[in-house]
Design an enzyme around this catalytic site. Structure first.
Site, short mmCIF file in Angstrom:
data_model
loop_
_atom_site.label_atom_id
_atom_site.label_comp_id
_atom_site.label_asym_id
_atom_site.label_seq_id
_atom_site.Cartn_x
_atom_site.Cartn_y
_atom_site.Cartn_z
N GLY A 267 -1.35 3.00 2.45
CA GLY A 267 -2.73 2.82 3.23
C GLY A 267 -2.64 3.77 4.20
O GLY A 267 -3.75 4.40 4.37
N ALA A 268 -1.62 3.86 5.09
CA ALA A 268 -1.56 5.11 6.31
C ALA A 268 -0.06 4.85 6.78
O ALA A 268 0.50 3.95 6.46
CB ALA A 268 -2.49 4.41 7.10
N MET A 269 0.07 5.68 7.70
CA MET A 269 1.48 5.88 8.01
C MET A 269 1.55 6.34 9.72
O MET A 269 0.73 7.15 9.85
CB MET A 269 2.15 7.30 7.13
N GLU A 270 2.22 5.61 10.19
CA GLU A 270 2.32 5.59 11.89
C GLU A 270 3.10 6.69 12.29
O GLU A 270 3.56 6.63 13.65
CB GLU A 270 2.96 4.17 12.22
N GLU A 304 -1.57 0.79 12.49
CA GLU A 304 -0.73 2.01 12.64
C GLU A 304 -0.73 2.51 14.27
O GLU A 304 0.32 2.84 14.58
CB GLU A 304 -1.37 3.31 11.92
N GLU A 326 7.29 -4.30 10.20
CA GLU A 326 6.00 -4.22 9.27
C GLU A 326 5.40 -5.91 9.71
O GLU A 326 4.20 -5.94 9.96
CB GLU A 326 6.27 -4.24 8.00
N1 PHE Z 1 4.51 2.13 7.17
C1 PHE Z 1 3.24 2.16 6.72
C2 PHE Z 1 2.58 1.01 7.15
O1 PHE Z 1 2.61 0.04 7.02
C3 PHE Z 1 3.20 2.03 5.22
C4 PHE Z 1 3.93 3.10 4.49
C5 PHE Z 1 5.06 3.12 4.06
C6 PHE Z 1 3.25 4.29 4.37
C7 PHE Z 1 5.79 3.90 3.36
C8 PHE Z 1 3.72 5.33 3.54
C9 PHE Z 1 5.20 5.29 3.12
O2 PHE Z 1 1.95 0.96 8.30
ZN ZN Z 2 3.03 -0.90 9.05
#
Ligand code: PHE
Ligand code: ZN
Length: 873
Positions: A267-270, A304, A326
């Site tokens: 979905g997205a990355m923080e 995020e 998470e």
């Molecule tokens: N850490 C991200 C999230 O849940 C998910 C994610 C994991 C994105 C691995 C890319 C790769 O917000």
């Molecule tokens: Zn997350």
């Protein structure tokens, strides 16, 4: 039969790193196929490690060029190197600098991990272990370093150069090239590193923190998509304010950036200060995005952003602790959405998701604890259990210790662990101290897998005015955990009479609505019970369990009418429908209970009070809900039939009521994504969908009219789905028109693909195969694959589970075709087989054969081999 040998990683084997990396200086010279990276690390031995000997850095598919120790080129006998690692044989005892040059080819990176290209931009994805695909490193979350990143590229190709932190320098170079230097003062693990370069458009805004600091906000998108960012920007500002108000957390850098890319596995990355998003969760206009899309954009932007404190400032010691960031961050984004929208509606939607995704995972071969203790491939643990059940565990903690102690525990956590990489034990200790409670038993929620069952039995003693309630916990065996210890459950409950909650007592005191069940079995005696009560148990879904309680139709009707808890009012509607559906699965000729029809009529009549809630109560349990209730030997076709019969009956018997609802819920005026309007649309479209299940020409005409007139994607999509489901020429016409209308809008075409992949028709498999030839489809783009193939195998129970096994074989072939290019994506598709054991024997045999066929293919990725093997174990 050969199965790929997997080497498991165990929590019990955790050791602190032998070396620490204080600073990282990355020098990145971007070229499409020949990017050069020089990474300069300042290293020292970890005083807390007994480790001696070589320095071993992780690598994955790297091309080594040269290395320097304290500025001097290393002779080749001083180190050994392969694509998978770099080892310095005799590292100095004192702190030292190690520089390593590597080359890589971003345009050949199809895994979308490490440095890759999406459309014409360069971008990175490092969680969980992608940084090692950029340079050799101690690629583990407990090594925190301060990063400086210098990016150099052709100005024409990449006028925008971004990395974590604040930009400290930039300028032009010879040959049309330019550079920028970014510095992130906050020590972070490598998985939070990010870099983006390309020709991107930008939308800017700003936010003033509560302490008065001005933060610049920037969203980067493809040119021409600028007008689709407003909602994401607004959601970002609301998230920033909310985190200050609800958790006392302020943003910490001068700039916060979001980049939307169209090739993204998740979905997205923080990434610190530079979130990278799947564009699906940024771009939203009323004409292209549905109400649920808007809600998802809001939730993921918030998620995020919230990671900045829960994940980034305080991170995970190791990947077993993934739920530390998470589960907690999902809990936080759920609370945010609840405050922005309707709390009961949000809760019901979250529980629906939990039950459909997590319960099915927990009840099958892929079950694992919220904090796993062993893994073969960490990418396969970004699961509903870690995320959704992880959030439930945080929610239970809050329920058990109370809001005040929970807030104090969070404050303590932020204060004590800021800048650290910690464990679930560290997290829980903060709450144990804040609440002065022993949370030892509570810790089992992180260690024991499987969905617990709570069995409740009650008896009213009219003469004594008491109600005896017995609660029993049953913990089913799960992979690797045959026996379990009793767990601690917060159970919110009330006793409901004809006119609402009864003011009962427990232990002689007014009952506050909460019990904590810690024993295998316990009896409670409530006093002051002057009339026959109906127990309303697990209010607000206070624990992620399967509740078993014998409530007859009359009792359910009482709850539906009189329960003060909206969640349980909704649950009563679902439990009632489920009773009927289970009977219809056994015998499709069972007449439908008229009291149920009357109850739905009552719901519709009162629909205007809370349309979103009414829409949820009107929706029947899904096919997977019914299948889960049946438990084993499930025939998906019989489940589908039962549901269709009940839908047709409701459509026929409630025609006038449904038409009235459609009329009453119709709105004039411009579209707004706000929850109130979205709620009216959801009830209207729910009623439309139901009435069309009756198949009358009038109903279908209403859908066709809506399809033609709609000024927003929510109504247009709802009409399209309903028409397509009718399997009539009108349906085909609508599909055709829609395809033409949105020809150059991939995210909208994804919806069109999904609608068709979901059709419960014999011909769907051929249709899906044909759609793979549509120019809009690509096996290389995760969004396209998920929209068509993912929807087919996760949202089409009858056709994926075709009796002839063709659905399984089709999906297996696609998984095998994708695996060499993008193992993460392939493995996620394979998860669709997670409930195969609960199917009737014919399908079970076919599914098992398909899984075995996958498992024995040579050259499988670790991702796919792991899922295949665990699914079969
Ligand atoms: N850490 C991200 C999230 O849940 C998910 C994610 C994991 C994105 C691995 C890319 C790769 O917000
Ligand atoms: Zn997350």
């Amino acid at each position: 039969m050969t199965a790929a040998a997997l080497e498991p990683v165990r929590l019990a084997d955790y050791r602190v790193p032998a070396f620490l990396i204080d600073t990282v200086h990355l020098d990145i010279r971007l070229e499409r196929t020949q990017t050069r990276i020089v990474s300069t690390l300042t290293l020292r031995r970890n005083p807390h490690s007994a480790g001696q000997g070589a320095l071993k850095l992780d690598g994955d598919g790297l091309v080594f060029v040269e290395a320097w120790l304290d500025g001097v080129s290393l002779p080749s006998d001083a180190y050994s190197v392969s694509p998978h690692g770099f080892s310095l044989h005799q590292p100095p005892a004192e702190p030292f600098t190690l520089a390593i040059e590597t080359r890589l080819d971003p345009s050949a990176n199809t895994q979308l991990m490490g440095l890759y290209r999406s459309n014409s931009a360069y971008c990175t994805q490092c969680e969980a272990e992608g940084f090692r695909r950029i340079t050799y490193f101690l690629d583990r979350p407990d090594v925190l370093s301060v990063y400086t990143t210098r990016i150099e590229a052709s100005f024409q190709e990449a006028p925008v150069l971004l990395a974590n932190g604040n930009r400290t320098e930039h300028g032009s170079l010879a040959d049309g090239r330019h550079y920028a230097v970014w510095h992130d003062p906050f020590p972070k693990p490598s998985y939070l590193f990010a870099m983006v370069a390309g020709d991107l458009a930008m939308v800017a805004d700003s936010f003033t923190t509560r302490s008065g600091r001005e933060v610049r906000l920037e969203i980067y998108v493809e040119h021409g998509k600028e007008d689709r960012c407003a909602y994401a920007m607004d959601a970002l500002k609301r998230s920033m304010r909310w985190d200050e108000q609800a958790f006392g957390r302020e943003y910490d850098l001068d700039i916060f950036m979001i980049v939307a890319v169209s090739d993204f596995n998740m979905g997205a990355m923080e990434n610190k200060g530079l979130n990278i998003f799947n564009d699906k969760y940024v771009l939203a206009l009323p004409q292209t995005a549905t109400d649920s899309d808007f809600a998802a954009v809001e939730a993921i932007i918030a998620h995020e952003y919230f990671h900045n404190w829960t994940g980034n400032r305080i991170t995970c010691r190791d990947w077993f602790q993934l739920c530390l960031k998470e589960g907690l961050t999902v809990f936080r984004d759920q609370e945010f959405s609840s405050d922005q929208r309707s709390r009961p509606v949000k809760r019901i939607n979250d529980v629906k998701l939990l039950r459909s995704q997590q319960f099915s995972e927990d009840g099958g071969p892929l079950a694992h604890p919220v904090r796993p203790e062993i893994y073969n491939e960490i990418n396969n643990f970004y699961t509903a259990t870690v995320y959704e059940k992880g959030a439930e565990v945080v929610r239970m903690l809050k329920t058990l210790i109370g809001d005040e102690a929970f807030a104090a525990g969070m404050d303590l956590y932020f204060q004590r662990h800021d800048g650290e990489a910690v464990t679930i034990e560290d997290f829980l200790t903060c709450f144990a101290e804040a609440s002065r409670r022993d949370l030892g038993q509570f810790m089992l929620w992180y260690r024991q897998s499987g969905t617990p069952e709570i069995r409740a039995e009650g008896q009213w003693d009219e003469e004594a005015g008491t109600y005896h309630l017995s609660l029993k916990q049953i913990l089913p065996p799960t992979p690797g955990q045959p026996n379990k210890q009793p767990m601690l459950f917060p159970i919110r409950l009330g006793l409901v009479g004809e006119d609402g909650d009864l003011p009962v007592t427990l232990d002689g005191k007014p009952f506050d609505g909460l019990v904590a069940l810690a024993e295998s079995e316990r009896n409670y005696v409530f006093g002051n019970v002057r009339q026959a009560p109906v127990p309303s148990l697990l209010r607000g879904f206070s624990a992620p369990v399967k509740l078993t309680v014998a409530l007859d139709e009359e009792a359910l009707l009482t709850l539906l009418k009189a329960d003060s808890d909206p969640f349980n009012r909704w649950q009563a509607s679902q439990s009632y429908a489920l009773k009927l559906l289970l009977r219809l699965v056994k015998d499709p000729t069972t007449p439908v209970d008229p009291r149920f029809i009357a109850a739905v009529r009552g719901l519709l009549a009162g629909g205007a009070v809370d349309p979103a809630f009414t829409a949820l109560s009107l929706a029947l349990p899904s096919e997977t809900d019914i299948a889960r209730e049946i438990g084993n030997d499930v025939d998906p076709q019989a489940v589908y039939q039962a549901r269709s019969i009940l839908r047709r009956t409701l459509a026929r018997d409630l025609q006038a009521d449904l038409l009235r609802t459609i009329e009453n819920m119709t709105m004039a005026g411009p579209y707004s994504p706000q929850a109130a309007d979205a709620g009216r649309r959801s009830l209207r479209n729910g009623a439309l969908d139901l009435i069309c299940a009756g198949g009358t020409p009038q109903a279908l005409d209403a859908a066709a009219a809506q399809f033609d007139k709609a000024d927003n994607m929510t109504d247009e999509m709802a009409a399209l789905a309903t028409l397509a489901l009718s399997a009539t020429p009108a349906g085909e016409r609508a599909l055709h028109n829609f395809r033409e209308r949105y020809d150059n809008d991939p995210l909208v075409i994804d919806k069109w693909m999904g609608v068709q992949a979901m059709l419960p028709l014999e011909a769907t498999l051929d249709r899906v195969k044909e759609l793979m030839h549509d120019p809009a489809f690509s096996l290389h783009n995760p969004n396209r694959v998920r929209a068509l193939i993912g929807t087919f195998c996760s949202a089409n129970q009858t056709q994926f589970n075709r009796a002839d096994g063709e659905g399984y074989r089709f999906v297996a072939d696609i998984i095998l075709a994708i695996d060499p290019k993008n193992p993460q994506l392939a493995a996620r598709l394979l998860v669709a087989f997670k409930t195969w054991r609960s199917l009737e024997q014919g399908r079970r045999t076919l599914a098992a054969a398909t899984l075995r066929d996958i498992a024995r293919r040579p050259g499988l990725s670790r991702d796919v081999a792991d899922i295949a093997q665990r699914s079969l174990a």
